[in-house]
Enzyme design. Structure first.
Site, PDB file in Angstrom:
ATOM      1  N   GLY A 213      32.200  48.321  42.285  1.00 21.03           N
ATOM      2  CA  GLY A 213      32.218  49.084  43.530  1.00 21.03           C
ATOM      3  C   GLY A 213      30.979  49.943  43.693  1.00 21.03           C
ATOM      4  CB  SER A 214      30.476  53.065  45.573  1.00 17.76           C
ATOM      5  OG  SER A 214      30.884  52.530  46.819  1.00 17.76           O
ATOM      6  CB  THR A 215      29.872  52.931  39.810  1.00 17.90           C
ATOM      7  OG1 THR A 215      30.292  51.595  39.520  1.00 17.90           O
ATOM      8  CG2 THR A 215      31.090  53.833  39.942  1.00 17.90           C
ATOM      9  CE  LYS A 217      27.824  52.093  47.935  1.00 16.40           C
ATOM     10  NZ  LYS A 217      28.674  52.959  48.778  1.00 16.40           N
TER      11      LYS A 217
END
Length: 483
Positions: A213-215, A217
């Site tokens: 997920g957004s980790t 990024k």
């Protein structure tokens, strides 16, 4: 001697020579094969003829041995078995062994040649079993286990300066002492564990790769800064909101529609976890540059050994631009273990230098003398990014905790940085999302810790699943215990 007798004599001599040759071949060339054959009962009898050496946490044994009335005179016992099972693994008189119990089985049962004295070697006497001293900090391990509180998930805490694994938690867990023996009760305990649909036997910290997920990024941001796409985390990006995936009619939006994501800086985009910014950034960079950065952190490496081997974390290669956009926000076919994301946070905390994760500090013989000392080692060439890039990412991660989506990781008196993640699960995100949190903390005296937490199932309503609510409190507990 007449001719018939001579023939019989020669035949008998040939039989004797063949028998001697066969016996010599068995005792020489094949001896080790038979000795190590799991079907040879003498192997198990020899292994359990005396107490095994121990696995240590903080210098104290978390394993032991107990006498039995059977031909296998001793069986393995465990202290706080469920707490330390992801570290020790198990050894069973019936079902074998895994993890540290398996990798260092020869040392623990005394058959390792490094433990033998000259007299032992001459008489073929098995030495007293040696010990395996781990890098685990009991306080950190207990804090993570208690904070996960029965949720299905995992957490890893690393010392960025050395790569030492301070905590490695996986829940639900199991007690390896329940099936260490050979009784009917042991067999039933094994059946209960192996039949559990939540698979407590899986070490989720090392062996359960899931969409990060957004980790992820953080990896894309590192690639953008390292490749000169943006010179600073405070430079405005070229990011429409919403963002139409290339060559499609699919529109990507942000979870928080009120967030200032249009042309946001990397700092703002991480603070609000803007999908549009990092999806566009990944496309602008191209999959090859993002892949190169991901691989510096350990993605696509199938030989990350702690020494227990971790499952491969994957950044895919065969993608079109729309898929590259989705991979930039930790979706599509991205896969990461909690250990992998802890390595990302560790490298950022350590100025861009990544150390190989290390679970074992040293091996000792039965008298406590060191047989092998493991020193910190760089992962590959050690450099994942420049010190300047790492410093900028630490600054943005601090903003996420102080002013953004990671507020539940705050710890008074410590500098804390983090990144939340909520990864989609199932076709069209039909399943309960995975909650992630990656972070680091420092105390101002040179002490740091990096933590990654993944909650696979937190028993929360789907709309209540978030990295800040489910995963950040676990990271906070482990960081606080470490520092």
């Amino acid at each position: 001697m007449n001719k018939p007798l001579r023939r019989v004599s020669v035949f008998c001599l040939a039989l004797i020579l063949a028998l001697m040759g066969w016996a010599t071949w068995l005792q020489g060339a094949k001896a080790s094969d038979y000795k190590e054959d799991s079907h040879n009962p003498r192997v198990a009898i020899g292994k359990y003829a005396a107490p095994l050496g121990n696995i240590l946490v903080g210098g104290e044994p978390v394993t032991g041995s107990a006498a039995t009335p059977s031909t296998l005179k001793y069986k393995r016992t465990y202290k706080d078995g469920s707490l330390y099972a992801p570290v020790t693994g198990f050894t069973s008189q019936i079902f074998g062994s895994n993890q540290l119990e398996s990798l260092y089985g020869d040392l623990l049962d005394g058959s390792d040649s490094r433990l033998q004295s000259p007299a032992d070697a001459l008489t073929r006497t098995r030495a007293k079993g040696g010990d395996v001293a781990t890098t685990i900090d009991a306080k950190v391990q207990k804090a993570g286990y208690q904070a996960l509180d029965g949720k299905k998930g995992a957490a890893v805490a690393l010392d960025p300066a050395t790569g030492r694994i301070l905590g490695m938690v996986s829940t639900p867990s199991y007690d390896p002492g329940k099936f260490a023996g050979s009784s009917a009760a042991d067999q039933k305990a094994w059946q209960r564990m192996s039949g559990n649909p939540d698979h407590p036997e899986v070490n989720r910290a090392l062996r359960q790769p899931l969409p990060p997920g957004s980790t992820f990024k953080l990896v894309v941001a590192a690639a953008a800064l390292e490749n000169g796409r943006y010179s600073s985390v405070d430079e405005h990006t070229d990011s429409p909101d919403p963002y139409t995936l290339p060559h499609t009619h699919t529109t990507l939006k942000n979870e928080n529609t009120a967030a200032p994501c249009k042309n946001a800086t990397i700092r703002t985009a991480l603070r609000y976890s803007c999908n549009t910014v990092f999806a566009k950034m990944a496309v602008d960079l191209g999959k090859d540059k993002v892949k190169a950065q991901a691989e510096k952190f350990g993605f696509n490496d199938g030989k990350v050994d702690t020494p227990v081997r971790a499952a491969k974390s994957i950044y895919p290669s065969d993608m079109d631009q729309a898929q590259t956009a989705l991979s930039g926000i930790g979706q599509f076919n991205d896969q990461a273990t909690p250990l992998q994301m802890a390595m990302v946070a560790s490298a950022i905390a350590n100025g861009g230098e990544l150390k190989s994760p290390q679970l074992v500090d040293r091996l000792t013989d039965g008298g406590g003398n060191t047989v092998q000392q493991n020193e910190p080692a760089a992962y590959r060439d050690g450099r994942t990014m420049s010190g300047r890039t790492a410093a900028q990412l630490r600054s943005t991660m601090q903003t996420v905790v102080d002013q953004g989506t990671g507020s539940n990781a705050k710890i008074g008196g410590l500098t804390v940085g983090g990144k939340t993640g909520t990864a989609q699960h199932g076709v069209d995100n039909s399943g309960t999302p995975y909650a992630w949190f990656v972070s680091y903390a420092e105390d101002g005296n040179g002490h740091q810790v990096a933590v990654a937490v993944m909650v696979e199932d937190g028993h929360a309503a789907r709309n209540e699943v978030s990295g800040n609510d489910l995963a950040a409190p676990v990271a906070r507990a482990m960081m606080k215990a470490a520092l």
